[in-house]
Design a protein around this motif. Structure first.
Motif, PDB file in Angstrom:
ATOM      1  N   ALA A  66       1.322  -0.862   0.397  1.00 43.29           N
ATOM      2  CA  ALA A  66      -0.101  -0.475  -0.077  1.00 43.29           C
ATOM      3  C   ALA A  66       0.841   1.086   0.269  1.00 43.29           C
ATOM      4  CB  ALA A  66      -0.870   0.211   0.820  1.00 43.29           C
ATOM      5  N   GLU A  67       1.570   0.884   1.044  1.00 47.28           N
ATOM      6  CA  GLU A  67       2.893   2.145   0.683  1.00 47.28           C
ATOM      7  C   GLU A  67       3.527   2.558  -0.790  1.00 47.28           C
ATOM      8  OE1 GLU A  67       3.005   5.222   3.001  1.00 47.28           O
ATOM      9  OE2 GLU A  67       1.110   3.818   3.787  1.00 47.28           O
ATOM     10  N   TRP A  68       3.542   1.473  -1.456  1.00 46.14           N
ATOM     11  CA  TRP A  68       4.567   1.427  -2.518  1.00 46.14           C
ATOM     12  C   TRP A  68       3.379   2.403  -3.410  1.00 46.14           C
ATOM     13  CZ3 TRP A  68       4.503  -2.632  -6.380  1.00 46.14           C
ATOM     14  CH2 TRP A  68       5.438  -2.809  -7.593  1.00 46.14           C
ATOM     15  N   LEU A  69       2.044   1.640  -3.076  1.00 45.35           N
ATOM     16  CA  LEU A  69       1.003   2.237  -4.228  1.00 45.35           C
ATOM     17  C   LEU A  69       1.172   3.872  -4.205  1.00 45.35           C
ATOM     18  CD1 LEU A  69      -1.444  -0.717  -5.024  1.00 45.35           C
ATOM     19  CD2 LEU A  69       0.669  -0.043  -6.034  1.00 45.35           C
ATOM     20  N   ARG A  70       0.779   3.818  -2.477  1.00 45.45           N
ATOM     21  CA  ARG A  70       0.488   5.321  -2.657  1.00 45.45           C
ATOM     22  C   ARG A  70       1.553   6.642  -2.996  1.00 45.45           C
ATOM     23  NH1 ARG A  70      -2.615   7.008   1.972  1.00 45.45           N
ATOM     24  NH2 ARG A  70      -2.884   5.230   2.500  1.00 45.45           N
ATOM     25  N   GLY A  71       3.170   5.814  -2.726  1.00 46.91           N
ATOM     26  CA  GLY A  71       4.330   6.282  -3.504  1.00 46.91           C
ATOM     27  C   GLY A  71       3.956   7.161  -4.764  1.00 46.91           C
ATOM     28  N   MET A  72       3.174   6.175  -5.849  1.00 52.65           N
ATOM     29  CA  MET A  72       3.690   6.638  -7.097  1.00 52.65           C
ATOM     30  C   MET A  72       1.688   7.097  -7.477  1.00 52.65           C
ATOM     31  SD  MET A  72       3.236   3.106  -8.604  1.00 52.65           S
ATOM     32  CE  MET A  72       4.742   2.198  -7.791  1.00 52.65           C
ATOM     33  N   ALA A  73       1.309   7.405  -6.617  1.00 54.70           N
ATOM     34  CA  ALA A  73      -0.149   7.419  -6.747  1.00 54.70           C
ATOM     35  C   ALA A  73      -0.173   9.054  -6.332  1.00 54.70           C
ATOM     36  CB  ALA A  73      -1.483   6.842  -6.234  1.00 54.70           C
ATOM     37  N   ASP A  74       0.242  10.068  -7.558  1.00 55.30           N
ATOM     38  CA  ASP A  74      -0.144  11.297  -7.922  1.00 55.30           C
ATOM     39  C   ASP A  74      -0.610  11.594  -8.714  1.00 55.30           C
ATOM     40  OD1 ASP A  74       1.270  12.004 -10.523  1.00 55.30           O
ATOM     41  OD2 ASP A  74       2.875  10.415  -9.172  1.00 55.30           O
ATOM     42  N   ASP A  76      -1.174  12.741 -11.827  1.00 55.28           N
ATOM     43  CA  ASP A  76      -0.760  13.021 -12.977  1.00 55.28           C
ATOM     44  C   ASP A  76      -0.689  11.359 -13.571  1.00 55.28           C
ATOM     45  OD1 ASP A  76      -0.982  15.155 -14.151  1.00 55.28           O
ATOM     46  OD2 ASP A  76       1.607  15.733 -13.289  1.00 55.28           O
ATOM     47  N   THR A  77      -0.084  10.434 -12.683  1.00 55.36           N
ATOM     48  CA  THR A  77      -0.062   8.889 -12.483  1.00 55.36           C
ATOM     49  C   THR A  77      -1.433   8.646 -12.895  1.00 55.36           C
ATOM     50  OG1 THR A  77       2.240   9.169 -11.414  1.00 55.36           O
ATOM     51  CG2 THR A  77       1.296   6.965 -11.743  1.00 55.36           C
ATOM     52  N   LEU A  78      -2.021   8.561 -11.718  1.00 49.90           N
ATOM     53  CA  LEU A  78      -3.438   8.038 -12.111  1.00 49.90           C
ATOM     54  C   LEU A  78      -4.309   8.230 -13.173  1.00 49.90           C
ATOM     55  CD1 LEU A  78      -4.709   8.369  -8.189  1.00 49.90           C
ATOM     56  CD2 LEU A  78      -3.858   6.466  -8.958  1.00 49.90           C
ATOM     57  N   ARG A  79      -3.876   9.796 -14.467  1.00 50.89           N
ATOM     58  CA  ARG A  79      -4.694  10.212 -14.910  1.00 50.89           C
ATOM     59  C   ARG A  79      -3.656   9.538 -16.054  1.00 50.89           C
ATOM     60  NH1 ARG A  79      -3.375  15.625 -14.209  1.00 50.89           N
ATOM     61  NH2 ARG A  79      -5.720  15.126 -13.080  1.00 50.89           N
ATOM     62  N   LEU A  80      -2.655   8.997 -16.240  1.00 55.35           N
ATOM     63  CA  LEU A  80      -2.226   8.063 -17.163  1.00 55.35           C
ATOM     64  C   LEU A  80      -2.646   6.916 -16.984  1.00 55.35           C
ATOM     65  CD1 LEU A  80       0.166   8.313 -19.138  1.00 55.35           C
ATOM     66  CD2 LEU A  80       1.941   7.518 -17.383  1.00 55.35           C
ATOM     67  N   CYS A  81      -2.790   6.129 -15.855  1.00 54.65           N
ATOM     68  CA  CYS A  81      -2.808   4.403 -15.813  1.00 54.65           C
ATOM     69  C   CYS A  81      -4.308   4.838 -16.190  1.00 54.65           C
ATOM     70  CB  CYS A  81      -3.303   4.578 -14.584  1.00 54.65           C
ATOM     71  SG  CYS A  81      -1.222   4.048 -13.355  1.00 54.65           S
ATOM     72  N   THR A  82      -5.594   5.484 -16.212  1.00 56.28           N
ATOM     73  CA  THR A  82      -6.445   5.673 -16.573  1.00 56.28           C
ATOM     74  C   THR A  82      -7.113   6.035 -18.533  1.00 56.28           C
ATOM     75  OG1 THR A  82      -7.592   7.646 -15.889  1.00 56.28           O
ATOM     76  CG2 THR A  82      -7.865   5.600 -15.277  1.00 56.28           C
ATOM     77  N   THR A  83      -5.596   5.663 -18.921  1.00 58.58           N
ATOM     78  CA  THR A  83      -5.797   6.244 -20.000  1.00 58.58           C
ATOM     79  C   THR A  83      -6.624   5.686 -21.119  1.00 58.58           C
ATOM     80  OG1 THR A  83      -4.109   8.393 -20.061  1.00 58.58           O
ATOM     81  CG2 THR A  83      -4.041   7.338 -22.192  1.00 58.58           C
ATOM     82  N   PHE A  84      -6.343   4.605 -20.838  1.00 62.68           N
ATOM     83  CA  PHE A  84      -5.976   3.147 -21.685  1.00 62.68           C
ATOM     84  C   PHE A  84      -7.325   2.357 -20.932  1.00 62.68           C
ATOM     85  CE2 PHE A  84      -1.836   4.328 -23.473  1.00 62.68           C
ATOM     86  CZ  PHE A  84      -2.261   5.025 -23.858  1.00 62.68           C
ATOM     87  N   ALA A  85      -7.837   2.034 -20.391  1.00 61.91           N
ATOM     88  CA  ALA A  85      -8.402   0.698 -20.564  1.00 61.91           C
ATOM     89  C   ALA A  85     -10.382  -0.026 -21.042  1.00 61.91           C
ATOM     90  CB  ALA A  85      -9.940   1.826 -19.408  1.00 61.91           C
ATOM     91  N   ARG A  86     -10.105  -0.740 -20.390  1.00 68.72           N
ATOM     92  CA  ARG A  86     -11.685  -1.503 -21.644  1.00 68.72           C
ATOM     93  C   ARG A  86     -12.049  -1.900 -20.720  1.00 68.72           C
ATOM     94  NH1 ARG A  86      -9.625  -6.525 -22.385  1.00 68.72           N
ATOM     95  NH2 ARG A  86     -10.812  -7.276 -20.800  1.00 68.72           N
ATOM     96  N   ALA A  87     -13.815  -2.102 -20.492  1.00 68.69           N
ATOM     97  CA  ALA A  87     -14.884  -1.752 -19.671  1.00 68.69           C
ATOM     98  C   ALA A  87     -15.601  -2.976 -20.129  1.00 68.69           C
ATOM     99  CB  ALA A  87     -15.656  -0.362 -19.058  1.00 68.69           C
ATOM    100  N   ASP A  88     -15.907  -4.272 -19.432  1.00 69.46           N
ATOM    101  CA  ASP A  88     -16.139  -5.510 -20.015  1.00 69.46           C
ATOM    102  C   ASP A  88     -17.991  -5.463 -19.489  1.00 69.46           C
ATOM    103  OD1 ASP A  88     -14.010  -6.788 -20.934  1.00 69.46           O
ATOM    104  OD2 ASP A  88     -13.532  -7.324 -19.535  1.00 69.46           O
ATOM    105  N   PHE A  89     -19.346  -5.520 -20.432  1.00 71.71           N
ATOM    106  CA  PHE A  89     -20.262  -5.879 -19.895  1.00 71.71           C
ATOM    107  C   PHE A  89     -20.735  -7.203 -20.565  1.00 71.71           C
ATOM    108  CE2 PHE A  89     -19.576  -1.808 -20.894  1.00 71.71           C
ATOM    109  CZ  PHE A  89     -20.724  -0.724 -20.112  1.00 71.71           C
ATOM    110  N   VAL A  90     -21.472  -7.458 -19.191  1.00 69.82           N
ATOM    111  CA  VAL A  90     -22.400  -9.014 -19.402  1.00 69.82           C
ATOM    112  C   VAL A  90     -23.919  -8.700 -20.073  1.00 69.82           C
ATOM    113  CG1 VAL A  90     -24.309 -10.815 -18.759  1.00 69.82           C
ATOM    114  CG2 VAL A  90     -21.493 -10.489 -18.471  1.00 69.82           C
TER     115      VAL A  90
END
Length: 366
Positions: A66-74, A76-90
């Motif tokens: 959790a601390e490792w992740l918190r250290g990079m969860a600024d 800008d990084t979270l915006r980058l992480c969610t640049t590419f995604a796929r929502a799965d629907f049934v």
């Protein structure tokens, strides 16, 4: 297998041998423009909400992680992480329902959907790499960026990164696939591995070096936060399946009514660890619930969406299938629809890695 089906499989295999395990469907499915629009709106809104809520998922990880992740969860990084995604629907009896969002590391659907459109010769099927190319240029700040996909060392036979690189070339972007030992230079590096891989060497060593070295490193380990399924709990959208953290009263409710729920790991990929109450023997369902009682922040319960059967053509004639739809999200733009299909009554989930057929969905007038 009919001659037509054999020819289709051979044409894919000629492009990449990995298609022997990732099988193309012989025809696309059709989705009305109204339904596709509703799915897209739900995907866009959900991805944005997951980004905003991402830090709420830190409690699902051991303290050190959790601390490792918190250290990079600024931001800008979270915006980058969610640049590419796929929502799965049934696809259920009342229409599609979003059941999870794969954020960051997945390029499932990229490249293989472009190949699907090319092989089938349909101009109206999605070509997501075209949208990707625009997003990669914007991220790298160059018209012709040098892009590297770093793939998992044990996944040399998976076609996705190679196909994506191939079709990016047609868009004027030089892209190549490398392994974790790579130490070259690039404008943008994309890590094609999941959090369970990143949590240990050699992937953790690579991503820490990549984040410190390259101008743009897409999908750092913080991608696991907005992709955590506990964040779906409480989302008020009629197209999102109801989701709860698997604890307390909800576990008791699920034990009484297994037919209503699906048990999922909060961090999971490819259908691993998913238990569907309606498709499980009572002893299996009870054992699965017992296994999470002491680990209740790492599992979710979700409303079961009974798949609506759709008759599709196969080499054996018309067969009723269960359909999953993946709505591809690329930097705020829709990248197309990926579908997965399995015959009605199949065990488990409609997942390509588990043998489902895949294809691109055609959007048609309502």
């Amino acid at each position: 297998m009919t001659a037509a089906a054999t020819d289709l499989a051979a044409r894919f295999a000629a492009a990449h041998p990995g298609y022997a395990k990732v099988r193309p469907a012989p025809e696309p499915v059709e989705v009305s423009a109204d339904v596709a629009g509703a799915m897209w709106d739900t995907t866009r809104n959900t991805v944005e909400l997951l980004r905003v809520r991402a830090l709420d998922a830190l409690g699902c990880y051991p303290a050190g992680e959790a601390e490792w992740l918190r250290g990079m969860a600024d931001p800008d990084t979270l915006r980058l992480c969610t640049t590419f995604a796929r929502a799965d629907f049934v696809l259920g009896p009342d229409g599609p329902r979003l059941v999870e969002v794969n954020v960051g590391p997945t390029i499932g659907g990229m490249g293989i959907l472009d190949r699907y459109a090319e092989v089938l010769g349909h101009d109206d099927l999605p070509r997501p790499v075209r949208v990707w190319a625009r997003a990669l240029r914007a991220l790298a700040g160059r018209e012709r960026p040098d892009v590297v996909f770093v793939a998992a060392d044990e996944e040399t036979g998976v076609p996705h990164p190679y196909e994506t690189a191939h079709f990016l070339a047609a868009e004027g972007i030089e892209a190549r696939v490398e392994r974790t030992a790579w130490r070259g230079q690039a404008d943008l590096v994309y890590g094609c591995f999941t959090y369970d891989q990143v949590a240990g060497p050699p992937y953790r060593d690579f991503v820490e070096r990549a984040m410190a070295t390259y101008p743009v490193y897409v999908a750092p380990p913080a991608f696991t936060l907005p992709g955590n399924k506990t964040l779906l709990a409480g989302i008020d959208d009629e197209l999102v399946a109801r989701t709860w953290v698997a604890q307390g009263a909800m576990l008791a409710e699920a034990a009484r009514h297994p037919e209503r729920y699906v048990l999922k790991p909060a961090v999971g990929y490819g259908g691993r660890g998913v238990v569907i109450g309606a498709k499980s023997r009572p002893a299996v369902w009870d054992a699965a619930l017992d296994g999470v009682r002491d680990d209740d922040h790492r599992w979710v319960l979700q409303s079961y969406v009974p798949p609506h059967p759709v008759t599709m053509s196969t080499s054996d004639g018309p067969v009723a299938h269960e359909i999953g739809l993946g709505c591809i999200f690329v930097a705020g733009e829709p990248g197309g629809l990926l579908f997965r299909q399995v015959p009605v009554g199949s065990a488990g989930t409609a997942n390509v890695a588990r043998g489902a057929l895949f294809g691109g969905a055609r959007v048609v007038a309502a």
